[in-house]
Design a protein around this motif. Structure first.
Motif, PDB file in Angstrom:
ATOM      1  N   VAL A  14      53.443 -77.504   7.565  1.00 14.50           N
ATOM      2  CA  VAL A  14      53.726 -78.843   7.038  1.00 14.50           C
ATOM      3  C   VAL A  14      52.457 -79.468   6.456  1.00 14.50           C
ATOM      4  O   VAL A  14      52.476 -80.068   5.378  1.00 14.50           O
ATOM      5  N   SER A  15      51.321 -79.301   7.144  1.00 15.48           N
ATOM      6  CA  SER A  15      50.060 -79.847   6.634  1.00 15.48           C
ATOM      7  C   SER A  15      49.668 -79.188   5.319  1.00 15.48           C
ATOM      8  O   SER A  15      49.196 -79.857   4.389  1.00 15.48           O
ATOM      9  N   ASP A  16      49.872 -77.868   5.217  1.00 18.52           N
ATOM     10  CA  ASP A  16      49.534 -77.180   3.971  1.00 18.52           C
ATOM     11  C   ASP A  16      50.394 -77.685   2.812  1.00 18.52           C
ATOM     12  O   ASP A  16      49.906 -77.833   1.688  1.00 18.52           O
ATOM     13  N   ARG A  17      51.661 -77.955   3.084  1.00 23.48           N
ATOM     14  CA  ARG A  17      52.530 -78.411   1.999  1.00 23.48           C
ATOM     15  C   ARG A  17      52.272 -79.873   1.648  1.00 23.48           C
ATOM     16  O   ARG A  17      52.420 -80.258   0.488  1.00 23.48           O
ATOM     17  N   PHE A  18      51.880 -80.671   2.622  1.00 21.07           N
ATOM     18  CA  PHE A  18      51.496 -82.050   2.304  1.00 21.07           C
ATOM     19  C   PHE A  18      50.247 -82.080   1.427  1.00 21.07           C
ATOM     20  O   PHE A  18      50.047 -83.025   0.659  1.00 21.07           O
ATOM     21  N   GLN A  19      49.404 -81.047   1.541  1.00 24.55           N
ATOM     22  CA  GLN A  19      48.198 -80.996   0.727  1.00 24.55           C
ATOM     23  C   GLN A  19      48.534 -80.897  -0.756  1.00 24.55           C
ATOM     24  O   GLN A  19      47.725 -81.273  -1.612  1.00 24.55           O
ATOM     25  N   LEU A  20      49.734 -80.418  -1.083  1.00 29.06           N
ATOM     26  CA  LEU A  20      50.140 -80.306  -2.479  1.00 29.06           C
ATOM     27  C   LEU A  20      50.239 -81.672  -3.156  1.00 29.06           C
ATOM     28  O   LEU A  20      50.204 -81.765  -4.384  1.00 29.06           O
ATOM     29  N   PHE A  21      50.378 -82.744  -2.368  1.00 24.54           N
ATOM     30  CA  PHE A  21      50.517 -84.082  -2.929  1.00 24.54           C
ATOM     31  C   PHE A  21      49.199 -84.845  -2.918  1.00 24.54           C
ATOM     32  O   PHE A  21      49.197 -86.067  -3.083  1.00 24.54           O
ATOM     33  N   ASN A  22      48.070 -84.141  -2.729  1.00 20.75           N
ATOM     34  CA  ASN A  22      46.781 -84.823  -2.704  1.00 20.75           C
ATOM     35  C   ASN A  22      46.475 -85.518  -4.022  1.00 20.75           C
ATOM     36  O   ASN A  22      45.801 -86.548  -4.047  1.00 20.75           O
ATOM     37  N   PHE A  23      46.971 -84.961  -5.139  1.00 23.34           N
ATOM     38  CA  PHE A  23      46.643 -85.563  -6.436  1.00 23.34           C
ATOM     39  C   PHE A  23      47.250 -86.951  -6.580  1.00 23.34           C
ATOM     40  O   PHE A  23      46.767 -87.768  -7.375  1.00 23.34           O
ATOM     41  N   THR A  24      48.283 -87.268  -5.821  1.00 24.75           N
ATOM     42  CA  THR A  24      48.890 -88.598  -5.915  1.00 24.75           C
ATOM     43  C   THR A  24      48.052 -89.660  -5.220  1.00 24.75           C
ATOM     44  O   THR A  24      48.299 -90.858  -5.416  1.00 24.75           O
ATOM     45  N   ARG A  25      47.052 -89.259  -4.412  1.00 21.80           N
ATOM     46  CA  ARG A  25      46.234 -90.217  -3.677  1.00 21.80           C
ATOM     47  C   ARG A  25      44.833 -90.373  -4.267  1.00 21.80           C
ATOM     48  O   ARG A  25      44.015 -91.085  -3.706  1.00 21.80           O
ATOM     49  N   ARG A  26      44.548 -89.692  -5.357  1.00 23.26           N
ATOM     50  CA  ARG A  26      43.242 -89.835  -5.989  1.00 23.26           C
ATOM     51  C   ARG A  26      43.216 -91.067  -6.878  1.00 23.26           C
ATOM     52  O   ARG A  26      44.257 -91.601  -7.272  1.00 23.26           O
ATOM     53  N   ASP A  27      41.991 -91.511  -7.194  1.00 18.70           N
ATOM     54  CA  ASP A  27      41.845 -92.729  -7.988  1.00 18.70           C
ATOM     55  C   ASP A  27      42.466 -92.582  -9.371  1.00 18.70           C
ATOM     56  O   ASP A  27      43.089 -93.504  -9.886  1.00 18.70           O
ATOM     57  N   ASP A  28      42.303 -91.409  -9.997  1.00 19.79           N
ATOM     58  CA  ASP A  28      42.875 -91.171 -11.323  1.00 19.79           C
ATOM     59  C   ASP A  28      44.142 -90.322 -11.237  1.00 19.79           C
ATOM     60  O   ASP A  28      44.304 -89.323 -11.939  1.00 19.79           O
ATOM     61  N   HIS A  29      45.052 -90.715 -10.331  1.00 22.35           N
ATOM     62  CA  HIS A  29      46.271 -89.931 -10.106  1.00 22.35           C
ATOM     63  C   HIS A  29      47.151 -89.879 -11.344  1.00 22.35           C
ATOM     64  O   HIS A  29      47.885 -88.909 -11.550  1.00 22.35           O
ATOM     65  N   ILE A  30      47.103 -90.906 -12.192  1.00 22.78           N
ATOM     66  CA  ILE A  30      47.909 -90.884 -13.412  1.00 22.78           C
ATOM     67  C   ILE A  30      47.430 -89.761 -14.336  1.00 22.78           C
ATOM     68  O   ILE A  30      48.242 -89.051 -14.954  1.00 22.78           O
ATOM     69  N   THR A  31      46.123 -89.579 -14.427  1.00 21.83           N
ATOM     70  CA  THR A  31      45.588 -88.493 -15.260  1.00 21.83           C
ATOM     71  C   THR A  31      46.026 -87.138 -14.731  1.00 21.83           C
ATOM     72  O   THR A  31      46.419 -86.251 -15.508  1.00 21.83           O
ATOM     73  N   TYR A  32      45.990 -86.948 -13.414  1.00 20.22           N
ATOM     74  CA  TYR A  32      46.454 -85.684 -12.829  1.00 20.22           C
ATOM     75  C   TYR A  32      47.938 -85.461 -13.135  1.00 20.22           C
ATOM     76  O   TYR A  32      48.363 -84.327 -13.414  1.00 20.22           O
ATOM     77  N   LEU A  33      48.741 -86.516 -13.082  1.00 25.16           N
ATOM     78  CA  LEU A  33      50.167 -86.374 -13.368  1.00 25.16           C
ATOM     79  C   LEU A  33      50.391 -85.927 -14.811  1.00 25.16           C
ATOM     80  O   LEU A  33      51.223 -85.057 -15.081  1.00 25.16           O
ATOM     81  N   TRP A  34      49.638 -86.483 -15.754  1.00 23.54           N
ATOM     82  CA  TRP A  34      49.804 -86.076 -17.151  1.00 23.54           C
ATOM     83  C   TRP A  34      49.301 -84.653 -17.375  1.00 23.54           C
ATOM     84  O   TRP A  34      49.843 -83.924 -18.228  1.00 23.54           O
ATOM     85  N   ILE A  35      48.295 -84.231 -16.645  1.00 25.08           N
ATOM     86  CA  ILE A  35      47.853 -82.833 -16.748  1.00 25.08           C
ATOM     87  C   ILE A  35      48.961 -81.887 -16.289  1.00 25.08           C
ATOM     88  O   ILE A  35      49.225 -80.859 -16.926  1.00 25.08           O
ATOM     89  N   LEU A  36      49.626 -82.231 -15.193  1.00 22.47           N
ATOM     90  CA  LEU A  36      50.739 -81.401 -14.726  1.00 22.47           C
ATOM     91  C   LEU A  36      51.893 -81.447 -15.718  1.00 22.47           C
ATOM     92  O   LEU A  36      52.595 -80.433 -15.915  1.00 22.47           O
ATOM     93  N   ARG A  37      52.122 -82.582 -16.357  1.00 22.49           N
ATOM     94  CA  ARG A  37      53.161 -82.646 -17.388  1.00 22.49           C
ATOM     95  C   ARG A  37      52.812 -81.750 -18.571  1.00 22.49           C
ATOM     96  O   ARG A  37      53.698 -81.128 -19.177  1.00 22.49           O
ATOM     97  N   ALA A  38      51.524 -81.685 -18.911  1.00 20.76           N
ATOM     98  CA  ALA A  38      51.109 -80.783 -19.986  1.00 20.76           C
ATOM     99  C   ALA A  38      51.331 -79.327 -19.595  1.00 20.76           C
ATOM    100  O   ALA A  38      51.803 -78.516 -20.409  1.00 20.76           O
TER     101      ALA A  38
END
Length: 504
Positions: A14-38
């Motif tokens: 469970v901890s390993d899979r929660f780590q997959l959402f670390n990008f949502t807690r970073r300061d520039d999470h919107i930029t990470y989201l657009w990178i994944l969309r790309a």
């Protein structure tokens, strides 16, 4: 099915899979989201692996149609590496992309979605794309389920394995969608009922459509539930073991053994059966959904009656809060305002207290106060709400007798040392065994002599130390000297020990 599989994971998984959402807690999470969309845009055109330049090109294409999409000129490769560290994407070294020796040494990296990373990205997109307007209780699904159950019984009876697999897969998808729809509908309905005091106009505008929708769903459920119960038993009458075996044979999941596929389809069939087939006196999930919908209809009607009476009488929560705000504004001072608000909302001072544990590292921060161990509280903190202190230092007790005895012992000790120093000067330190007092004086003198030694022309010169009328002189000597004591032998290599009478 997804919920049941999630319950089988241990805490580490469970901890390993929660780590997959670390990008949502970073300061520039919107930029990470657009990178994944790309990356997802490249995946849609079957470019599974992409380099940083490919991602930058996809971001520029997204920015052409979505002005809010960022185009990070710097740090793109670092962000992709961060996503790789979180497990969202995989990173590979692709030497074929290197056009020269320097590029080859830099290990041109390519990235692609990991399987769990893509699920995490899709989960975030589903949350962001959720709309309240999409919720509904589909009443047309019952006729499709009845048709699939009838066709499933016929396919199993005639030995059509592929048709059995297709019908079971469709039933599993329909049941999962039906459970998701019903849960989402009732959660949204609870939000609507909770927020009617803030916006009753919205509720009154949609009340008729809401009541008609729930009434039609219940009528359709009551009409089809007995027929669906019979259809489920008809399917089992054709041979449940044969049905599951044929579904497992047609299942094309390569990484599961046949026994695992059979057990998986057995769990799925139990879910279908739990929805529609009665078992003794236990209600089916469809019947529970009908009861919850009837209760929701009653709640909507009661709320509608309450809102109607409030509008007719002109008194509701909104008008009450306005009157209260006016009273608070007209109070003579802040104390009266606080007293009025406390009486209106039953706000009182906290009647509990607490303090930190002596070793807070022993207690995880996720531990609830109910499960955490208790701590000791002082009576002062409990009675007067003040932390205990050590108080004023107490005066030192004077004991004339103890001070006199201490002075006598110190005088006797100094007299013994003077006698030992005189004995060392008279008898010397060699050709005898020094007792405790002599050894203590000698070591003190040697220490002072060693501290005063100096280097002359690259060689150690003589050193002298004195204490209590006795002086020691360390003279350089090739033979050195040795002194025997009651505790052992003291060797002074390179020095000869000379004791004389002098003043320190």
């Amino acid at each position: 099915m997804a919920e049941r599989r999630a319950l089988d994971l241990d805490a580490l998984a469970v901890s390993d899979r929660f780590q997959l959402f670390n990008f949502t807690r970073r300061d520039d999470h919107i930029t990470y989201l657009w990178i994944l969309r790309a990356l997802d845009r490249l995946r849609e055109v079957h470019q599974v692996q992409a380099g940083a330049e490919d991602v930058a090109t996809a971001l520029r294409e997204l920015a052409a149609s979505h002005p809010e999409a960022p185009a990070p000129a710097h740090g793109l490769r670092h962000r992709l590496d961060e996503l790789s560290a979180d497990g969202v994407v995989h990173r590979f070294d692709d030497a074929s992309r290197a056009g020269d020796l320097a590029s080859y040494r830099n290990r041109q990296s390519v990235y692609q979605f990991s399987e769990l990373g893509y699920w995490a990205y899709r989960a975030v997109e589903n949350v962001l794309g959720a709309r309240v307007e999409d919720v509904n209780l589909s009443r047309l699904v019952f006729s499709d389920v009845l048709e699939d159950l009838t066709a499933l019984a016929e396919a199993n009876r005639t030995g059509q394995a592929e048709s059995v697999y297709r019908r079971l897969s469709r039933l599993d998808s329909v049941m999962e969608d039906m459970g998701r729809r019903s849960a989402q509908f009732h959660v949204t309905l609870g939000e609507i009922l909770r927020s009617t005091e803030a916006s009753p106009e919205v509720f009154l505008r949609h009340k008729n459509a809401l009541l008609v929708h729930m009434s039609d769903f219940m009528a359709e459920l009551d009409r089809y539930l007995p027929r669906l119960d019979k259809a489920v038993h008809d399917v089992e009458g054709t041979g449940l073991a044969t049905l599951l075996s044929r579904a497992a044979e047609a299942d094309e999941r390569l990484f599961m053994a046949r026994g695992e596929r059979v057990e998986d389809w057995r769990r799925r069939w139990r879910a279908v059966r739990g929805w529609f087939a009665s078992e003794g006196g236990a209600p089916t999930r469809a019947a529970e959904l009908g009861a919850a919908t009837r209760s929701a209809v009653s709640g909507v009607i009661a709320l509608l009656r309450q809102l109607t009476e409030a509008q007719r009488g002109g008194v509701n929560r909104s008008t009450q809060l306005r009157h209260l705000a006016e009273w608070v504004f007209n109070t003579p001072d802040d104390g009266a305002a606080h007293a009025l608000m406390g009486a209106a909302f039953n706000v009182r001072s906290a009647r509990h207290l607490g303090t930190a544990h002596e070793d807070d590292e022993q207690i995880p921060p996720t531990t609830t106060w109910w499960d955490a161990p208790g701590v000791e509280l002082s009576v002062t903190l409990f009675r007067s709400d003040r932390a205990p202190t050590t108080g004023v230092p107490k005066p030192v007790k004077r004991n004339a007798g103890a001070r006199s005895a201490l002075r006598r012992r110190q005088a006797q000790q100094r007299a013994d040392e003077r006698m030992a120093a005189a004995r060392l000067a008279d008898e010397g330190a060699h050709d005898r065994v020094l007792d405790e007092a002599d050894t203590r004086i000698l070591l003190r003198l040697v220490t002072k002599a060693l501290e005063s030694r100096s280097v002359v022309a690259g060689r150690l010169g003589s050193a002298t130390g004195a204490d209590g009328g006795t002086a020691v002189r360390l003279v350089p000597s090739d033979r050195g000297s040795t002194v025997r004591t009651s505790r052992g032998t003291l060797h002074l290599p390179g020095f000869r020990l000379e004791l004389t009478t002098g003043k320190g």
